[in-house]
Motif scaffolding. Structure first.
Motif, PDB file in Angstrom:
ATOM      1  N   ILE A  97       0.877  -1.168   0.000  1.00  0.00           N
ATOM      2  CA  ILE A  97       0.000   0.000   0.000  1.00  0.00           C
ATOM      3  C   ILE A  97       0.907   1.209   0.000  1.00  0.00           C
ATOM      4  O   ILE A  97       1.873   1.221   0.779  1.00  0.00           O
ATOM      5  CB  ILE A  97      -0.918  -0.012   1.246  1.00  0.00           C
ATOM      6  N   ILE A 154      -9.264  -1.379  -0.417  1.00  0.00           N
ATOM      7  CA  ILE A 154      -8.281  -0.561   0.312  1.00  0.00           C
ATOM      8  C   ILE A 154      -8.924   0.634   1.020  1.00  0.00           C
ATOM      9  O   ILE A 154      -8.587   0.925   2.174  1.00  0.00           O
ATOM     10  CB  ILE A 154      -7.146  -0.094  -0.634  1.00  0.00           C
ATOM     11  N   PHE A 155      -9.859   1.305   0.351  1.00  0.00           N
ATOM     12  CA  PHE A 155     -10.316   2.588   0.896  1.00  0.00           C
ATOM     13  C   PHE A 155     -11.614   2.537   1.710  1.00  0.00           C
ATOM     14  O   PHE A 155     -11.731   3.216   2.722  1.00  0.00           O
ATOM     15  CB  PHE A 155     -10.465   3.623  -0.229  1.00  0.00           C
ATOM     16  N   THR A 159     -11.336   3.689   5.544  1.00  0.00           N
ATOM     17  CA  THR A 159     -11.761   5.079   5.754  1.00  0.00           C
ATOM     18  C   THR A 159     -12.962   5.132   6.685  1.00  0.00           C
ATOM     19  O   THR A 159     -13.077   6.031   7.529  1.00  0.00           O
ATOM     20  CB  THR A 159     -12.080   5.735   4.396  1.00  0.00           C
ATOM     21  N   GLN A 162     -11.596   4.697  10.061  1.00  0.00           N
ATOM     22  CA  GLN A 162     -10.771   5.831  10.496  1.00  0.00           C
ATOM     23  C   GLN A 162     -11.578   7.107  10.723  1.00  0.00           C
ATOM     24  O   GLN A 162     -11.315   7.863  11.654  1.00  0.00           O
ATOM     25  CB  GLN A 162      -9.664   6.083   9.463  1.00  0.00           C
ATOM     26  N   VAL A 178      -2.929   8.898   0.061  1.00  0.00           N
ATOM     27  CA  VAL A 178      -2.480   7.541  -0.286  1.00  0.00           C
ATOM     28  C   VAL A 178      -3.038   7.194  -1.681  1.00  0.00           C
ATOM     29  O   VAL A 178      -3.954   6.391  -1.810  1.00  0.00           O
ATOM     30  CB  VAL A 178      -2.976   6.527   0.772  1.00  0.00           C
ATOM     31  N   TYR A 188       6.001   4.460   0.973  1.00  0.00           N
ATOM     32  CA  TYR A 188       4.781   5.222   1.300  1.00  0.00           C
ATOM     33  C   TYR A 188       4.947   6.699   0.920  1.00  0.00           C
ATOM     34  O   TYR A 188       3.992   7.371   0.596  1.00  0.00           O
ATOM     35  CB  TYR A 188       4.520   5.100   2.803  1.00  0.00           C
ATOM     36  N   ARG A 283      -4.729  -0.449  11.756  1.00  0.00           N
ATOM     37  CA  ARG A 283      -3.380  -0.911  11.436  1.00  0.00           C
ATOM     38  C   ARG A 283      -2.669  -1.381  12.700  1.00  0.00           C
ATOM     39  O   ARG A 283      -3.086  -1.037  13.814  1.00  0.00           O
ATOM     40  CB  ARG A 283      -2.583   0.195  10.729  1.00  0.00           C
ATOM     41  N   TYR A 317      -7.010  14.152  15.038  1.00  0.00           N
ATOM     42  CA  TYR A 317      -7.128  14.544  13.628  1.00  0.00           C
ATOM     43  C   TYR A 317      -8.214  15.608  13.468  1.00  0.00           C
ATOM     44  O   TYR A 317      -9.388  15.331  13.738  1.00  0.00           O
ATOM     45  CB  TYR A 317      -7.561  13.350  12.753  1.00  0.00           C
TER      46      TYR A 317
HETATM   47  N1  UDP Z   1      -6.424   5.084   3.581  1.00  0.00           N
HETATM   48  C1  UDP Z   1      -7.203   3.978   3.294  1.00  0.00           C
HETATM   49  N2  UDP Z   1      -6.638   2.742   3.319  1.00  0.00           N
HETATM   50  C2  UDP Z   1      -5.346   2.541   3.654  1.00  0.00           C
HETATM   51  C3  UDP Z   1      -4.537   3.664   3.947  1.00  0.00           C
HETATM   52  C4  UDP Z   1      -5.114   4.923   3.913  1.00  0.00           C
HETATM   53  O1  UDP Z   1      -8.391   4.111   3.018  1.00  0.00           O
HETATM   54  O2  UDP Z   1      -4.895   1.380   3.680  1.00  0.00           O
HETATM   55  C5  UDP Z   1      -7.070   6.418   3.536  1.00  0.00           C
HETATM   56  C6  UDP Z   1      -7.809   6.706   4.863  1.00  0.00           C
HETATM   57  O3  UDP Z   1      -8.913   7.519   4.587  1.00  0.00           O
HETATM   58  C7  UDP Z   1      -6.740   7.458   5.642  1.00  0.00           C
HETATM   59  C8  UDP Z   1      -6.128   8.317   4.536  1.00  0.00           C
HETATM   60  O4  UDP Z   1      -6.096   7.432   3.400  1.00  0.00           O
HETATM   61  O5  UDP Z   1      -7.282   8.227   6.689  1.00  0.00           O
HETATM   62  C9  UDP Z   1      -4.767   8.866   4.815  1.00  0.00           C
HETATM   63  O6  UDP Z   1      -3.903   7.798   5.183  1.00  0.00           O
HETATM   64  P1  UDP Z   1      -2.543   8.070   5.996  1.00  0.00           P
HETATM   65  O7  UDP Z   1      -1.832   6.785   6.114  1.00  0.00           O
HETATM   66  O8  UDP Z   1      -1.847   9.213   5.370  1.00  0.00           O
HETATM   67  O9  UDP Z   1      -3.122   8.509   7.412  1.00  0.00           O
HETATM   68  P2  UDP Z   1      -2.376   8.906   8.779  1.00  0.00           P
HETATM   69  O10 UDP Z   1      -1.067   8.189   8.813  1.00  0.00           O
HETATM   70  O11 UDP Z   1      -2.284  10.397   8.771  1.00  0.00           O
HETATM   71  O12 UDP Z   1      -3.340   8.393   9.806  1.00  0.00           O
END
Ligand code: UDP
Ligand code: FAD
Length: 371
Positions: A97, A154-155, A159, A162, A178, A188, A283, A317
């Motif tokens: 990813i 993935i999203f 999302t 999150q 991403v 990344y 994660r 956030y």
């Molecule tokens: N995202 C996702 N799947 C993933 C990784 C990221 O859908 O496997 C989306 C999700 O909305 C996330 C955003 O991309 O909040 C930004 O990811 P990032 O890893 O930059 O977030 P951070 O590390 O700031 O939490």
């Protein structure tokens, strides 16, 4: 005893520490306070009893293209050459990813992957980054199928975990962090400068604040200070709190971490493994990877997300959304009446800053108001 030539900085994270360091270098007196019992804000890290550097508030990987920020930080630390890669488990398949050409070949049979690769290269230049919401605008049936696969696997669920809403209901800039990456580069981030400070982030902030012009008070909330007549106030907390929520609360997402220690050398194959299709956590972080710490034990943290609620959890956030920006602006307009009070940082600016952006903003503000 406070006096009128003293600058107050609220918050000892990277934003506050940057301003403090620059002011002190100029010979100005600084009092920096934090309501937490430690410096470094969300970047706080510490070595645990196994000698493993733990990032208390989630994995922090430094990355930037900004020479000025890089040179600023290099005064306080050296970095290792760690380049972050994220592994995702897509319905049991361990792959890369952001979704890239290597992911394509991991998740589809060779002949299908080959066809999709060729079609993608007809439409996009190699090494293009395409946000998922853009990637979904395809005419070709094969590419539509691919876009739906990436969106769903993935999203969509990640999302929703999150942010509490689907990718279509968060600001496009969030998922664009991403993008689908038409490349074989599994990293990344593609920034020129990347790494982890050799002695951790807390040590960096400690060095930034090591100056006879700087006094630090921990366990101290701004609201509890009874003296507020400072030369300037730099506030890196949330602006709605500063103004007692008079226009209403700014919404935030919060996260929490469940830490586990295992009696084995490694728990997973990578520092950060995303679970976009399964489980309630988003994660899992395994900390020893970042500084290549050696131990026969390993520490992981499962990351969960929830809404911020006053008194229950912490703000992590800001939620990029038009109505939230409008509410933020109301507070910012009000702040214009308060001469010599400045807001900055991820909370003070209500912006989804990475560390380099928070530091860059603090340097800019210093140059604007203190030079
Ligand atoms: N995202 C996702 N799947 C993933 C990784 C990221 O859908 O496997 C989306 C999700 O909305 C996330 C955003 O991309 O909040 C930004 O990811 P990032 O890893 O930059 O977030 P951070 O590390 O700031 O939490
Ligand atoms: P903070 O670190 O939040 O510091 C603000 C400080 O102000 C806090 O210590 C708080 O206690 C204090 N404070 C607030 N209100 C008051 C008050 N009323 N009185 C006293 N003190 C107060 N960035 C990257 O570049 N790479 C990454 O890999 C990365 N990963 C991240 C992972 C997570 C889970 C999160 C949440 C963020 C991540 N970031 C990452 C972003 C990074 O954490 C921020 O850019 C950085 O911490 C911003 O620093 P700051 O000083 O603005 O805010």
């Amino acid at each position: 005893m406070p006096s009128n030539d003293l600058n107050l900085i609220v918050g000892a994270g990277f934003s506050g520490a940057t301003i403090a360091n620059l002011l002190a270098n100029k010979g100005e007196k600084v009092l920096i306070i934090d309501k937490k019992d430690h410096i470094a804000g969300n970047c706080y890290d510490y070595r645990d009893k196994n000698g493993i550097m733990i990032h208390k508030y989630g994995s922090h990987i430094f990355h930037t293209n900004n020479e000025k920020v890089w040179n600023f930080l290099k005064q306080f630390t050296d970095f290792n050459t760690y380049m972050h890669k994220v592994v995702g488990i897509l319905d049991g398949i361990e792959t890369h990813i952001p979704f890239n050409f290597n992911t394509l070949y991991d998740v589809f049979p060779y002949s299908l992957a080959k066809r999709l690769e060729e079609k993608l290269l007809d439409v996009f230049e190699i090494n293009t980054k395409v946000p998922i919401l853009e990637f979904q605008k395809q005419d070709d049936d094969d590419l539509k199928f691919l876009a739906n696969y990436v969106y769903e696997k993935i999203f969509l669920h990640y999302t929703t975990k999150q942010w509490g809403v689907s990718p279509k209901d968060v600001d496009g800039a969030v998922t664009a962090r991403v993008p689908v990456y038409l490349s074989k580069d599994n990293r990344y981030f593609q920034d020129k400068y990347q790494g982890i400070p050799l002695d951790g982030y807390t040590k960096v902030v400690e060095k930034m604040l090591e100056d006879e012009n700087i006094d630090i008070m921990l366990n101290t909330d701004y609201k509890a200070l009874n003296y507020k007549n400072f030369k300037r106030i730099f506030y890196t907390g949330s602006i709605d709190e500063f103004y007692d929520y008079q226009f209403g609360q700014l919404p935030y997402r919060s996260v929490y971490f469940k830490f586990e220690t295992y009696d084995k050398e490694y728990y997973q194959s990578n520092a950060c493994v995303n679970y976009p299709c399964n489980y309630d956590f988003t994660r899992i972080h395994e900390y020893k990877y970042y500084l290549d710490d050696k131990s026969d034990k390993t520490v992981i943290a499962k990351e969960y997300s929830e809404f911020f609620e006053l008194g229950k959890n912490e703000r992590y956030y800001p939620i990029p959304k038009e109505e939230n920006t409008a509410l933020y602006k109301k507070y910012l307009d009000k702040s214009k009446d308060d001469k010599n009070v400045y807001f900055l940082g991820r909370l003070g600016d209500y912006k989804y800053y990475d560390m380099d952006k928070a530091i860059a903003r603090a340097i800019e503000l210093f140059e604007e108001v203190c030079k």
